[in-house]
Scaffold this motif. Structure first.
Motif, PDB file in Angstrom:
ATOM      1  N   LEU A   1      11.676 -18.842  19.782  1.00 23.32           N
ATOM      2  CA  LEU A   1      12.986 -19.423  19.464  1.00 23.32           C
ATOM      3  C   LEU A   1      13.724 -18.703  18.331  1.00 23.32           C
ATOM      4  CD1 LEU A   1      12.197 -23.233  19.912  1.00 23.32           C
ATOM      5  CD2 LEU A   1      13.377 -21.708  21.481  1.00 23.32           C
ATOM      6  N   GLY A   2      13.040 -17.742  17.711  1.00 21.87           N
ATOM      7  CA  GLY A   2      13.664 -17.029  16.598  1.00 21.87           C
ATOM      8  C   GLY A   2      14.980 -16.360  16.978  1.00 21.87           C
ATOM      9  N   GLU A   3      15.034 -15.808  18.189  1.00 16.98           N
ATOM     10  CA  GLU A   3      16.269 -15.094  18.599  1.00 16.98           C
ATOM     11  C   GLU A   3      17.450 -16.054  18.751  1.00 16.98           C
ATOM     12  OE1 GLU A   3      16.491 -13.815  22.922  1.00 16.98           O
ATOM     13  OE2 GLU A   3      14.354 -14.238  22.787  1.00 16.98           O
ATOM     14  N   PHE A   4      17.155 -17.358  18.832  1.00 21.07           N
ATOM     15  CA  PHE A   4      18.243 -18.349  18.908  1.00 21.07           C
ATOM     16  C   PHE A   4      18.536 -18.947  17.528  1.00 21.07           C
ATOM     17  CE2 PHE A   4      15.863 -18.324  22.912  1.00 21.07           C
ATOM     18  CZ  PHE A   4      16.880 -17.936  23.786  1.00 21.07           C
ATOM     19  N   ASN A   5      17.982 -18.325  16.507  1.00 17.23           N
ATOM     20  CA  ASN A   5      18.110 -18.806  15.121  1.00 17.23           C
ATOM     21  C   ASN A   5      17.573 -20.225  14.965  1.00 17.23           C
ATOM     22  OD1 ASN A   5      18.711 -18.526  12.412  1.00 17.23           O
ATOM     23  ND2 ASN A   5      20.772 -19.394  12.654  1.00 17.23           N
ATOM     24  N   ILE A   6      16.532 -20.530  15.736  1.00 15.82           N
ATOM     25  CA  ILE A   6      15.878 -21.840  15.611  1.00 15.82           C
ATOM     26  C   ILE A   6      14.530 -21.610  14.937  1.00 15.82           C
ATOM     27  CG2 ILE A   6      14.902 -23.820  16.845  1.00 15.82           C
ATOM     28  CD1 ILE A   6      17.022 -23.295  19.044  1.00 15.82           C
ATOM     29  N   ARG A   7      14.311 -22.303  13.824  1.00 15.72           N
ATOM     30  CA  ARG A   7      13.064 -22.180  13.076  1.00 15.72           C
ATOM     31  C   ARG A   7      12.113 -23.296  13.498  1.00 15.72           C
ATOM     32  NH1 ARG A   7      13.487 -23.495   8.248  1.00 15.72           N
ATOM     33  NH2 ARG A   7      15.575 -24.410   8.202  1.00 15.72           N
TER      34      ARG A   7
ATOM     35  N   ALA B   1      15.239 -28.873  23.252  1.00 16.99           N
ATOM     36  CA  ALA B   1      16.054 -28.975  22.034  1.00 16.99           C
ATOM     37  C   ALA B   1      16.932 -27.728  21.899  1.00 16.99           C
ATOM     38  CB  ALA B   1      15.162 -29.136  20.809  1.00 16.99           C
ATOM     39  N   LYS B   2      16.381 -26.594  22.321  1.00 18.56           N
ATOM     40  CA  LYS B   2      17.130 -25.322  22.250  1.00 18.56           C
ATOM     41  C   LYS B   2      18.510 -25.445  22.906  1.00 18.56           C
ATOM     42  CE  LYS B   2      16.756 -21.188  24.991  1.00 18.56           C
ATOM     43  NZ  LYS B   2      17.510 -21.876  26.033  1.00 18.56           N
ATOM     44  N   ASP B   3      18.584 -26.198  24.011  1.00 16.56           N
ATOM     45  CA  ASP B   3      19.853 -26.318  24.749  1.00 16.56           C
ATOM     46  C   ASP B   3      20.912 -27.088  23.963  1.00 16.56           C
ATOM     47  OD1 ASP B   3      18.528 -25.012  26.750  1.00 16.56           O
ATOM     48  OD2 ASP B   3      18.060 -26.834  27.890  1.00 16.56           O
ATOM     49  N   VAL B   4      20.489 -27.871  22.975  1.00 11.95           N
ATOM     50  CA  VAL B   4      21.481 -28.638  22.193  1.00 11.95           C
ATOM     51  C   VAL B   4      21.574 -28.097  20.758  1.00 11.95           C
ATOM     52  CG1 VAL B   4      21.353 -30.739  23.578  1.00 11.95           C
ATOM     53  CG2 VAL B   4      19.788 -30.456  21.656  1.00 11.95           C
ATOM     54  N   MET B   5      21.068 -26.865  20.572  1.00 14.16           N
ATOM     55  CA  MET B   5      21.147 -26.209  19.258  1.00 14.16           C
ATOM     56  C   MET B   5      21.845 -24.862  19.378  1.00 14.16           C
ATOM     57  SD  MET B   5      17.452 -27.002  17.545  1.00 14.16           S
ATOM     58  CE  MET B   5      17.191 -28.532  16.672  1.00 14.16           C
ATOM     59  N   PRO B   6      23.076 -24.837  19.857  1.00 13.53           N
ATOM     60  CA  PRO B   6      23.748 -23.550  20.064  1.00 13.53           C
ATOM     61  C   PRO B   6      24.017 -22.800  18.761  1.00 13.53           C
ATOM     62  CG  PRO B   6      25.275 -25.378  20.339  1.00 13.53           C
ATOM     63  CD  PRO B   6      23.922 -25.992  20.201  1.00 13.53           C
ATOM     64  N   ASN B   7      24.000 -23.548  17.648  1.00 15.32           N
ATOM     65  CA  ASN B   7      24.260 -22.890  16.349  1.00 15.32           C
ATOM     66  C   ASN B   7      22.967 -22.621  15.578  1.00 15.32           C
ATOM     67  OD1 ASN B   7      27.013 -23.427  16.946  1.00 15.32           O
ATOM     68  ND2 ASN B   7      26.689 -25.525  16.223  1.00 15.32           N
ATOM     69  N   GLY B   8      21.826 -22.695  16.267  1.00 16.59           N
ATOM     70  CA  GLY B   8      20.540 -22.568  15.576  1.00 16.59           C
ATOM     71  C   GLY B   8      20.079 -23.920  15.067  1.00 16.59           C
TER      72      GLY B   8
ATOM     73  N   ILE C   1      12.192 -19.375   6.570  1.00 15.74           N
ATOM     74  CA  ILE C   1      10.827 -19.882   6.815  1.00 15.74           C
ATOM     75  C   ILE C   1      10.692 -20.341   8.268  1.00 15.74           C
ATOM     76  CG2 ILE C   1       9.106 -21.617   6.151  1.00 15.74           C
ATOM     77  CD1 ILE C   1      10.397 -21.761   3.398  1.00 15.74           C
ATOM     78  N   THR C   2       9.814 -19.676   9.002  1.00 17.36           N
ATOM     79  CA  THR C   2       9.507 -20.131  10.366  1.00 17.36           C
ATOM     80  C   THR C   2       8.089 -19.740  10.746  1.00 17.36           C
ATOM     81  OG1 THR C   2      10.398 -20.308  12.605  1.00 17.36           O
ATOM     82  CG2 THR C   2      10.387 -18.092  11.654  1.00 17.36           C
ATOM     83  N   GLY C   3       7.503 -20.498  11.669  1.00 18.40           N
ATOM     84  CA  GLY C   3       6.137 -20.231  12.135  1.00 18.40           C
ATOM     85  C   GLY C   3       5.085 -20.598  11.112  1.00 18.40           C
TER      86      GLY C   3
END
Ligand code: NAD
Length: 258
Positions: free
Chosen positions: A177-183, A131-138, A240-242
């Motif tokens: 995934l935090g560094e990619f702004n993905i929660r 999913a990270k690969d298709v979430m370039p904007n977080g 909010i993450t984790g």
């Protein structure tokens, strides 16, 4: 400003089997909030069930059996090619042989343990990776857990152990995934009668017990979970993450209730 926080968000819902599914409650709430929805179904039969639901009949629905090697990377490659990017994923998938959701936990077979953890836990890690690969904007990724991860719930057995691993995965994935702004978060939902939960021995007793100890004096609904999900996927939850967020009418907070 507030409209901006959910505006133009597009994402994937994995695991709607029918109108009783928790994923149905989530999809309905997100639809009300104008999120754009894409679905995956385990197989063609479940795909047809989603198509039969009036409000979702025009949505794109892909089949994805997460137990099949290569299925998850292939799904996200398709999504990248078709949509460019997405903003969220809801993973609402679990499986165990229902024969092992009763009796003693020590009777769990190796075969079911490995199959159940592959589908119900490993798949979430794989989903996050691609999913990270298709979430370039977080983005925001959610899975569903249950109180049986924290405390012993009769008959929940192997699924309780697997949900504990899933909850630990949420924390590790949130860190990765935090560094990619993905929660990455989980909703620990109270018991709801669905196709999957009907396989848990004495499930009606669990429902009754939870209703009796709930501070809100009722069982949680699909709508309750859908609304919490809409919040966690939105920018209102940007810090909010984790987290394992309990949406269970307060049941996990009550030890004893007279
Ligand atoms: P459900 O049966 O409606 O949904 C389970 C989904 O998992 C189905 O859509 C099924 O097709 C999918 N699935 C199973 N194996 C799969 C595979 N190999 N590939 C792809 N999909 C597969 O039941 P539900 O209760 O809505 O379950 C959704 C999630 O909520 C699960 O993770 C469950 O453990 C969790 N949960 C349920 C309850 C409850 O009481 N119902 C409580 C807390 C958490």
């Amino acid at each position: 400003m507030q409209k901006q926080l959910v505006k133009n968000k597009r994402g994937l819902i994995m695991g709607m089997a029918n109108e009783y599914s928790i994923a149905y409650g989530i999809a309905s709430a997100l639809n009300t909030c104008c999120y754009e929805l894409i679905f995956t179904a385990q197989n063609e039969r479940f795909r047809q069930k989603i198509t039969d639901i009036e409000i979702f009949k025009d949505c794109d629905i892909f089949t994805c059996d997460v137990s099949q090697p290569g299925a998850v990377p292939e799904l996200f490659q398709k999504i990248g090619n078709l949509y460019g990017s997405i903003d969220f994923v809801v993973h609402s998938i679990a499986f165990s042989d229902r024969k092992e959701l009763q009796g003693k936990y020590f009777d769990t077979s190796r075969e079911n343990f490995l199959n159940a953890i592959n589908i119900s836990c490993y798949s979430f890690t794989e989903v996050c990776k691609y999913a990270k690969d298709v979430m370039p904007n977080g983005g925001s990724i959610l899975t569903l857990s249950y109180y049986g991860a924290e405390k012993v719930v009769p008959n929940y057995n192997v699924m309780g152990v697997i949900k504990a691993a899933l909850e630990a995965s949420v924390r590790y994935l949130a860190s990765d995934l935090g560094e990619f702004n993905i929660r990455v978060n989980a909703i620990s939902a109270g018991p709801i009668k669905t196709l999957a939960s009907s396989g848990v021995g004495s499930f009606s007793k669990i429902l009754e017990y939870e209703q009796n100890r709930s501070p809100l004096c009722r069982n949680v609904t699909r709508e309750d979970i859908g609304k919490a999900c809409a919040f966690l996927l939105s920018d209102f939850a940007s810090g909010i993450t984790g987290e394992i967020v309990h949406v269970d009418c307060g049941c996990n907070t009550v030890g004893v209730k007279f």
